[in-house]
Design a protein around this motif. Sequence first.
Motif, PDB file in Angstrom:
ATOM      1  N   SER A   1      48.480  93.781 -33.658  1.00 37.29           N
ATOM      2  CA  SER A   1      48.353  92.953 -32.495  1.00 37.29           C
ATOM      3  C   SER A   1      48.726  91.583 -32.518  1.00 37.29           C
ATOM      4  CB  SER A   1      46.947  93.112 -32.053  1.00 37.29           C
ATOM      5  OG  SER A   1      45.907  92.381 -33.043  1.00 37.29           O
ATOM      6  N   PHE A   2      49.618  91.017 -33.365  1.00 38.75           N
ATOM      7  CA  PHE A   2      50.373  89.831 -33.469  1.00 38.75           C
ATOM      8  C   PHE A   2      49.269  88.571 -33.683  1.00 38.75           C
ATOM      9  CE2 PHE A   2      52.326  92.087 -29.516  1.00 38.75           C
ATOM     10  CZ  PHE A   2      53.092  92.952 -30.547  1.00 38.75           C
ATOM     11  N   HIS A   3      48.344  88.359 -32.994  1.00 38.29           N
ATOM     12  CA  HIS A   3      47.197  87.591 -33.509  1.00 38.29           C
ATOM     13  C   HIS A   3      47.958  86.123 -33.249  1.00 38.29           C
ATOM     14  CE1 HIS A   3      43.952  89.684 -35.926  1.00 38.29           C
ATOM     15  NE2 HIS A   3      44.329  90.596 -34.751  1.00 38.29           N
ATOM     16  N   LEU A   4      48.717  85.884 -32.088  1.00 39.75           N
ATOM     17  CA  LEU A   4      49.244  84.512 -31.947  1.00 39.75           C
ATOM     18  C   LEU A   4      48.105  83.865 -31.029  1.00 39.75           C
ATOM     19  CD1 LEU A   4      52.771  85.590 -30.853  1.00 39.75           C
ATOM     20  CD2 LEU A   4      51.920  84.710 -33.094  1.00 39.75           C
ATOM     21  N   LEU A   5      47.905  82.627 -31.169  1.00 35.87           N
ATOM     22  CA  LEU A   5      47.329  81.825 -30.283  1.00 35.87           C
ATOM     23  C   LEU A   5      47.832  81.567 -28.877  1.00 35.87           C
ATOM     24  CD1 LEU A   5      46.061  79.216 -32.897  1.00 35.87           C
ATOM     25  CD2 LEU A   5      44.744  81.027 -32.123  1.00 35.87           C
ATOM     26  N   PRO A   6      47.309  82.089 -27.800  1.00 35.39           N
ATOM     27  CA  PRO A   6      47.830  82.215 -26.541  1.00 35.39           C
ATOM     28  C   PRO A   6      48.062  80.909 -25.995  1.00 35.39           C
ATOM     29  CG  PRO A   6      45.357  82.593 -26.367  1.00 35.39           C
ATOM     30  CD  PRO A   6      45.655  82.746 -27.855  1.00 35.39           C
ATOM     31  N   ASN A   7      47.363  79.737 -26.357  1.00 43.00           N
ATOM     32  CA  ASN A   7      47.640  78.437 -25.747  1.00 43.00           C
ATOM     33  C   ASN A   7      48.499  77.629 -26.540  1.00 43.00           C
ATOM     34  OD1 ASN A   7      45.494  78.873 -23.697  1.00 43.00           O
ATOM     35  ND2 ASN A   7      44.072  78.441 -25.092  1.00 43.00           N
ATOM     36  N   LEU A   8      49.152  78.168 -27.440  1.00 38.99           N
ATOM     37  CA  LEU A   8      50.095  77.522 -28.401  1.00 38.99           C
ATOM     38  C   LEU A   8      51.430  78.074 -27.958  1.00 38.99           C
ATOM     39  CD1 LEU A   8      48.604  76.926 -31.703  1.00 38.99           C
ATOM     40  CD2 LEU A   8      48.467  75.468 -29.855  1.00 38.99           C
ATOM     41  N   THR A   9      52.605  77.193 -28.204  1.00 38.97           N
ATOM     42  CA  THR A   9      53.820  77.840 -27.845  1.00 38.97           C
ATOM     43  C   THR A   9      54.340  78.431 -29.191  1.00 38.97           C
ATOM     44  OG1 THR A   9      54.877  75.946 -28.847  1.00 38.97           O
ATOM     45  CG2 THR A   9      54.586  75.978 -26.341  1.00 38.97           C
ATOM     46  N   ALA A  10      55.537  79.167 -29.121  1.00 41.60           N
ATOM     47  CA  ALA A  10      55.911  79.902 -30.406  1.00 41.60           C
ATOM     48  C   ALA A  10      56.179  79.009 -31.568  1.00 41.60           C
ATOM     49  CB  ALA A  10      57.398  80.543 -30.082  1.00 41.60           C
ATOM     50  N   LEU A  11      56.614  77.771 -31.091  1.00 39.28           N
ATOM     51  CA  LEU A  11      56.911  76.665 -32.041  1.00 39.28           C
ATOM     52  C   LEU A  11      55.459  76.221 -32.769  1.00 39.28           C
ATOM     53  CD1 LEU A  11      58.772  74.814 -33.718  1.00 39.28           C
ATOM     54  CD2 LEU A  11      58.438  73.092 -31.805  1.00 39.28           C
ATOM     55  N   GLU A  12      54.515  75.795 -31.589  1.00 34.04           N
ATOM     56  CA  GLU A  12      53.304  75.577 -32.401  1.00 34.04           C
ATOM     57  C   GLU A  12      52.434  76.544 -33.249  1.00 34.04           C
ATOM     58  OE1 GLU A  12      52.483  72.441 -28.247  1.00 34.04           O
ATOM     59  OE2 GLU A  12      51.959  74.466 -28.360  1.00 34.04           O
ATOM     60  N   ASN A  13      52.796  77.852 -32.905  1.00 28.25           N
ATOM     61  CA  ASN A  13      51.947  78.986 -33.490  1.00 28.25           C
ATOM     62  C   ASN A  13      52.564  78.924 -35.121  1.00 28.25           C
ATOM     63  OD1 ASN A  13      49.954  81.063 -32.546  1.00 28.25           O
ATOM     64  ND2 ASN A  13      51.523  80.593 -30.634  1.00 28.25           N
ATOM     65  N   VAL A  14      53.806  78.750 -35.290  1.00 24.49           N
ATOM     66  CA  VAL A  14      54.458  78.815 -36.488  1.00 24.49           C
ATOM     67  C   VAL A  14      54.178  77.421 -37.220  1.00 24.49           C
ATOM     68  CG1 VAL A  14      56.547  78.887 -37.613  1.00 24.49           C
ATOM     69  CG2 VAL A  14      56.322  80.185 -35.731  1.00 24.49           C
ATOM     70  N   MET A  15      54.089  76.305 -36.422  1.00 27.39           N
ATOM     71  CA  MET A  15      53.690  74.997 -36.955  1.00 27.39           C
ATOM     72  C   MET A  15      52.294  74.975 -37.725  1.00 27.39           C
ATOM     73  SD  MET A  15      55.337  72.157 -34.568  1.00 27.39           S
ATOM     74  CE  MET A  15      54.436  70.913 -35.215  1.00 27.39           C
ATOM     75  N   LEU A  16      51.373  75.527 -37.246  1.00 29.94           N
ATOM     76  CA  LEU A  16      49.928  75.505 -37.451  1.00 29.94           C
ATOM     77  C   LEU A  16      49.691  75.861 -38.998  1.00 29.94           C
ATOM     78  CD1 LEU A  16      47.248  75.195 -36.212  1.00 29.94           C
ATOM     79  CD2 LEU A  16      46.928  77.735 -35.913  1.00 29.94           C
ATOM     80  N   PRO A  17      50.117  76.832 -39.633  1.00 26.38           N
ATOM     81  CA  PRO A  17      49.855  76.828 -40.766  1.00 26.38           C
ATOM     82  C   PRO A  17      50.470  75.940 -41.961  1.00 26.38           C
ATOM     83  CG  PRO A  17      51.312  78.955 -40.446  1.00 26.38           C
ATOM     84  CD  PRO A  17      50.822  78.065 -39.138  1.00 26.38           C
ATOM     85  N   LEU A  18      51.614  75.361 -41.512  1.00 23.85           N
ATOM     86  CA  LEU A  18      52.290  74.456 -41.994  1.00 23.85           C
ATOM     87  C   LEU A  18      51.559  73.288 -42.104  1.00 23.85           C
ATOM     88  CD1 LEU A  18      56.057  75.367 -40.949  1.00 23.85           C
ATOM     89  CD2 LEU A  18      55.020  75.707 -43.244  1.00 23.85           C
ATOM     90  N   GLU A  19      50.987  73.005 -40.744  1.00 25.44           N
ATOM     91  CA  GLU A  19      50.212  71.572 -40.588  1.00 25.44           C
ATOM     92  C   GLU A  19      48.888  71.595 -41.428  1.00 25.44           C
ATOM     93  OE1 GLU A  19      51.409  70.347 -36.277  1.00 25.44           O
ATOM     94  OE2 GLU A  19      49.898  71.721 -36.366  1.00 25.44           O
ATOM     95  N   LEU A  20      48.338  72.880 -41.452  1.00 26.86           N
ATOM     96  CA  LEU A  20      46.904  73.152 -42.299  1.00 26.86           C
ATOM     97  C   LEU A  20      47.061  72.948 -43.620  1.00 26.86           C
ATOM     98  CD1 LEU A  20      45.315  75.975 -40.152  1.00 26.86           C
ATOM     99  CD2 LEU A  20      44.678  73.698 -40.027  1.00 26.86           C
ATOM    100  N   GLY A  21      48.424  73.311 -44.181  1.00 27.93           N
ATOM    101  CA  GLY A  21      48.737  73.232 -45.650  1.00 27.93           C
ATOM    102  C   GLY A  21      49.400  71.831 -45.882  1.00 27.93           C
ATOM    103  N   GLY A  22      49.381  71.039 -45.012  1.00 25.15           N
ATOM    104  CA  GLY A  22      49.840  69.690 -45.642  1.00 25.15           C
ATOM    105  C   GLY A  22      51.286  69.631 -45.600  1.00 25.15           C
TER     106      GLY A  22
END
Length: 226
Positions: free
Chosen positions: A96-117
Amino acid sequence: MENNFIIRAEHLIKRVESPENLLTILNDISFSIAHSEALAIIGASGSGKSTLLGLLAGLDTPTSGRVILDGVDLQTLDEDGRARLRSDRVGFVFQSFHLLPNLTALENVMLPLELGGHSQPREAALAELEAVGLGHRTGHYPNQLSGGEQQRVAIARAFAPRPPILFADEPTGNLDGKTGAKVSDLLFAMKREHGTTLVLVTHDKALTKHCDRTLALDNGRLVTSH
């Protein structure tokens, strides 16, 4: 011997309480997965596939037995420790993809990178979206993307932190045949490029053909491995 494998499951048993009795969902499951291997887990609905995937990823704990993930015995970690291990070494792609609906495609992909520093999360996320053919859709939100595009964003997000292990649960399950085939080809192309170990649960025969090996479950038991 253990260094030859990135995942080892040893005598896994999973039981849950039901109103009537104790249900055995997985019954004495043992196998190993080699580095960079692609393994498919198949079986009828209710055979224990997703439960097994959850145990391998440390999302759930077995009633008995153990999982060794990239050299770490998951039984020795608490919930926070397992979460940190997943963050460092594991990626996920869900039906079911599990993308965050309030984030853009770019922001969804950035999220784990930001969390990982990550030092350059935006640049890395842009490169990943280009790699999955969505460089022109970076500013779109999930509800502005087709199912196939959403799954490609999810694949980009999973591979962006370069995890050594990727778990996929029915990654083509919500897609039509043609779109599913494209997503399947993309998933395995990126797996080969990065040398990722891929473990997937699927009913999709086209996906299993791409895999090095298949495990079949029947009523919680391992019935074949080839």
